[in-house]
Write a protein that holds these residues in place. Structure first.
Motif, PDB file in Angstrom:
ATOM      1  N   THR A   1       0.802  -1.221   0.000  1.00 31.90           N
ATOM      2  CA  THR A   1       0.000   0.000   0.000  1.00 31.90           C
ATOM      3  C   THR A   1       0.836   1.273   0.000  1.00 31.90           C
ATOM      4  O   THR A   1       0.292   2.370   0.075  1.00 31.90           O
ATOM      5  CB  THR A   1      -0.927   0.018   1.235  1.00 31.90           C
ATOM      6  N   ASN A   2       2.165   1.114  -0.054  1.00 31.23           N
ATOM      7  CA  ASN A   2       3.077   2.259  -0.021  1.00 31.23           C
ATOM      8  C   ASN A   2       2.848   3.099   1.238  1.00 31.23           C
ATOM      9  O   ASN A   2       2.764   4.323   1.206  1.00 31.23           O
ATOM     10  CB  ASN A   2       2.911   3.127  -1.270  1.00 31.23           C
ATOM     11  N   HIS A   3       2.735   2.390   2.351  1.00 35.49           N
ATOM     12  CA  HIS A   3       2.454   3.020   3.647  1.00 35.49           C
ATOM     13  C   HIS A   3       3.770   3.429   4.314  1.00 35.49           C
ATOM     14  O   HIS A   3       4.576   2.574   4.668  1.00 35.49           O
ATOM     15  CB  HIS A   3       1.701   2.021   4.530  1.00 35.49           C
TER      16      HIS A   3
ATOM     17  N   ILE B   1      -5.010   5.262  -6.813  1.00 37.25           N
ATOM     18  CA  ILE B   1      -3.681   5.221  -6.180  1.00 37.25           C
ATOM     19  C   ILE B   1      -3.508   3.917  -5.416  1.00 37.25           C
ATOM     20  O   ILE B   1      -2.468   3.253  -5.517  1.00 37.25           O
ATOM     21  CB  ILE B   1      -3.498   6.422  -5.223  1.00 37.25           C
TER      22      ILE B   1
ATOM     23  N   GLU C   1      -3.152   0.903  -7.828  1.00 37.51           N
ATOM     24  CA  GLU C   1      -1.839   0.924  -8.488  1.00 37.51           C
ATOM     25  C   GLU C   1      -0.737   0.456  -7.542  1.00 37.51           C
ATOM     26  O   GLU C   1       0.135  -0.332  -7.926  1.00 37.51           O
ATOM     27  CB  GLU C   1      -1.530   2.330  -8.997  1.00 37.51           C
ATOM     28  N   ASN C   2      -0.770   0.954  -6.300  1.00 34.12           N
ATOM     29  CA  ASN C   2       0.250   0.557  -5.327  1.00 34.12           C
ATOM     30  C   ASN C   2       0.226  -0.947  -5.083  1.00 34.12           C
ATOM     31  O   ASN C   2       1.274  -1.607  -5.090  1.00 34.12           O
ATOM     32  CB  ASN C   2       0.024   1.286  -4.000  1.00 34.12           C
TER      33      ASN C   2
ATOM     34  N   ASP D   1       2.193  10.610  -0.308  1.00 37.46           N
ATOM     35  CA  ASP D   1       3.545  11.001   0.091  1.00 37.46           C
ATOM     36  C   ASP D   1       3.652  12.446   0.549  1.00 37.46           C
ATOM     37  O   ASP D   1       4.404  12.768   1.466  1.00 37.46           O
ATOM     38  CB  ASP D   1       4.516  10.765  -1.067  1.00 37.46           C
TER      39      ASP D   1
ATOM     40  N   ASN E   1       1.414  -2.977  -8.125  1.00 37.92           N
ATOM     41  CA  ASN E   1       2.875  -2.908  -8.250  1.00 37.92           C
ATOM     42  C   ASN E   1       3.554  -3.829  -7.244  1.00 37.92           C
ATOM     43  O   ASN E   1       4.520  -4.517  -7.581  1.00 37.92           O
ATOM     44  CB  ASN E   1       3.343  -1.458  -8.043  1.00 37.92           C
ATOM     45  N   GLY E   2       3.056  -3.821  -6.013  1.00 39.68           N
ATOM     46  CA  GLY E   2       3.629  -4.697  -4.990  1.00 39.68           C
ATOM     47  C   GLY E   2       3.441  -6.170  -5.302  1.00 39.68           C
ATOM     48  O   GLY E   2       4.361  -6.978  -5.131  1.00 39.68           O
TER      49      GLY E   2
ATOM     50  N   CYS F   1      -1.485   5.948   3.199  1.00 35.20           N
ATOM     51  CA  CYS F   1      -0.938   5.068   2.155  1.00 35.20           C
ATOM     52  C   CYS F   1      -0.846   5.812   0.818  1.00 35.20           C
ATOM     53  O   CYS F   1      -1.849   6.293   0.292  1.00 35.20           O
ATOM     54  CB  CYS F   1      -1.830   3.842   1.970  1.00 35.20           C
ATOM     55  N   GLY F   2       0.350   5.891   0.295  1.00 37.08           N
ATOM     56  CA  GLY F   2       0.529   6.472  -1.024  1.00 37.08           C
ATOM     57  C   GLY F   2       0.360   7.979  -1.091  1.00 37.08           C
ATOM     58  O   GLY F   2       0.489   8.570  -2.161  1.00 37.08           O
TER      59      GLY F   2
END
Length: 296
Positions: A181-183, A280, A283-284, A214, A287-288, A211-212
């Motif tokens: 989750t780009n956390h 978002i 996508e995260n 940034d 990608n993971g 998450c995500g």
């Protein structure tokens, strides 16, 4: 002025800070008439509370006692004690963080990772993220690691501590869902342990709404590093050395379809997730999942 009976109830529930002037009561007579003490870690929002057209629980007429929370975060927060004995934490956050928190919760539930139970609510024309309390009156909460020293989070340290308290799988799963989750907000106060019946367990994951996002994350907090690298591939490679973890990824993680979450949340709560935030999140995770498949 709030009377001693109310203050004693808050003290018994361990949600009273030192400033008694910050205590408020809603429908006091009905609250006292129906109040039941709950010492367990099971706290439910009553099903009878209605939602507005946007899916938010309407708390204005619900009997409760509230206390402003002087915590470690940067958001305005309150503890609400309902007459059924449940404790609910209200946190004022922006709508995109609410959406991310609900999406994260769906992923955590699907992967069977313990996570705080979140809903959304409105009170006095303000919107809040609402979470059920996950500790009992007998539990004690401790830092997972040194909150003063850790300006970066080393996976090696995380795993050493996890082995000590026999929570290795949980920590690996936490690292995975944070990568998916780009956390980047799993800083020390957002990751703690509970001492319950003389046993240490890790708290359900909470404060996952950045998450995500940034641009909203405070500088200085990064994803955990493995041997000095915060490259996702290096971290995933380390995690996949465990066979049990590999099977979990094969059977659950890479098969999870997060594109269904928005519809599920709308159907269950009537809450429409912002499409940009949803994109978002998808996508995260995609990608993971691709990185994990590549290493498998």
């Amino acid at each position: 002025m709030v009377n001693n009976e109310i203050n004693e109830i808050l003290e018994k529930n361990r949600i009273l800070n030192d400033d008694y002037n910050l205590v408020e009561v809603n429908n006091k007579e009905e609250f006292l008439k129906n109040y039941k003490f709950n010492r367990t870690d099971i706290h439910k929002i009553p099903k009878g509370i209605v939602r507005n057209n946007n899916g938010f629980l309407i708390l204005d007429n619900v009997p409760f006692v509230s206390n402003f929370y002087l915590g470690d975060g940067h958001n305005q927060s309150y503890w609400l004690l309902l007459s059924n004995g449940s404790k609910i934490f209200l946190k004022s956050v922006e709508y995109d963080e609410i959406c991310m928190e609900l999406l994260f919760q769906e992923l955590a539930n699907s992967l069977d990772i313990p996570s705080a139970k979140y809903d959304v609510a409105t009170l006095n024309d303000k919107i809040y993220l609402a979470s059920n309390c996950f500790i009992s009156t007998e539990d004690l909460i401790f830092d997972y690691y040194d909150v003063e020293r850790k300006k970066e989070v080393l996976i090696e340290d995380l795993m050493l501590k996890a082995c000590e308290i026999k929570q290795e799988q949980f920590v690996k799963e936490m690292l995975t869902i944070d990568l998916l989750t780009n956390h980047k907000d799993r800083f020390p106060y957002n990751f703690r342990t509970i001492l319950r019946n003389k046993q240490n367990i890790i708290c359900p994951l909470y404060d996952n709404g950045l998450c995500g996002l940034d641009e909203k994350v405070r500088k200085g907090y990064i994803l955990p590093t493995y041997q000095g690298s915060n490259n996702f591939i290096d971290i995933i490679s380390f995690l996949l050395t465990d066979e049990h973890y590999r099977n979990w990824c094969l059977n659950y993680v890479i098969k999870e379809d997060v594109s269904l979450y928005k519809g599920k949340i709308l159907m269950e709560k009537g809450i429409c997730i912002d499409q940009d935030i949803n994109d978002i999140f998808i996508e995260n995770v995609n990608n993971g999942q691709s990185l994990i498949i590549k290493k498998l």
